[in-house]
Design an enzyme around this catalytic site. Structure first.
Site, PDB file in Angstrom:
ATOM      1  N   GLU A  81       0.929  -1.232   0.058  1.00  0.00           N
ATOM      2  CA  GLU A  81      -0.048  -0.043   0.123  1.00  0.00           C
ATOM      3  C   GLU A  81       1.015   1.203  -0.195  1.00  0.00           C
ATOM      4  O   GLU A  81       0.518   2.302  -0.747  1.00  0.00           O
ATOM      5  CB  GLU A  81      -0.793  -0.187   1.112  1.00  0.00           C
ATOM      6  N   LEU A  82       1.925   1.163   0.786  1.00  0.00           N
ATOM      7  CA  LEU A  82       2.941   2.460   0.676  1.00  0.00           C
ATOM      8  C   LEU A  82       3.487   2.520  -0.632  1.00  0.00           C
ATOM      9  O   LEU A  82       3.592   3.607  -1.225  1.00  0.00           O
ATOM     10  CB  LEU A  82       3.808   2.158   1.771  1.00  0.00           C
TER      11      LEU A  82
END
Length: 103
Positions: A81-82
């Site tokens: 996600e990052l």
């Protein structure tokens, strides 16, 4: 479409619940504006493909809020996600969670 995508480690579910209550009650963000996998009413509906749904929600979000804890860095999903947040050049708000030592 959820405006806010909350990226977090699943082991931080209690913290995430408190954070969501804060932004809903404290600043008036509506429940439907938040995507958070740890909260049933704001997470992934039954029967949908988990990874694809997360990708869609992340792509649709206006801002990604990451609750950065030691557990966050240990989660492969959080790291994905990052990276996606960076690649999609999303507005990003990292919130650093202090380590709480048990006595």
């Amino acid at each position: 479409m959820a405006d806010i995508f909350i990226s977090h480690a699943s082991t931080d579910a209690t913290l995430v619940d408190a954070f969501v209550q804060l932004i809903e009650g404290g600043i008036g963000v509506l429940s439907g504006q938040i995507f958070c996998t740890s909260l049933e009413e704001q997470g992934i509906p039954p029967g949908v493909e988990f990874k694809q749904y997360i990708k869609e929600k992340l792509g649709d979000a206006r801002i990604v809020v990451a609750l950065i804890s030691p557990q966050y860095y240990s989660s492969a999903f959080c790291m994905c996600e990052l990276g996606a947040t960076w690649a999609l050049t999303k507005n990003f708000l990292p919130l650093l969670v202090p380590v709480i030592r048990q006595k």
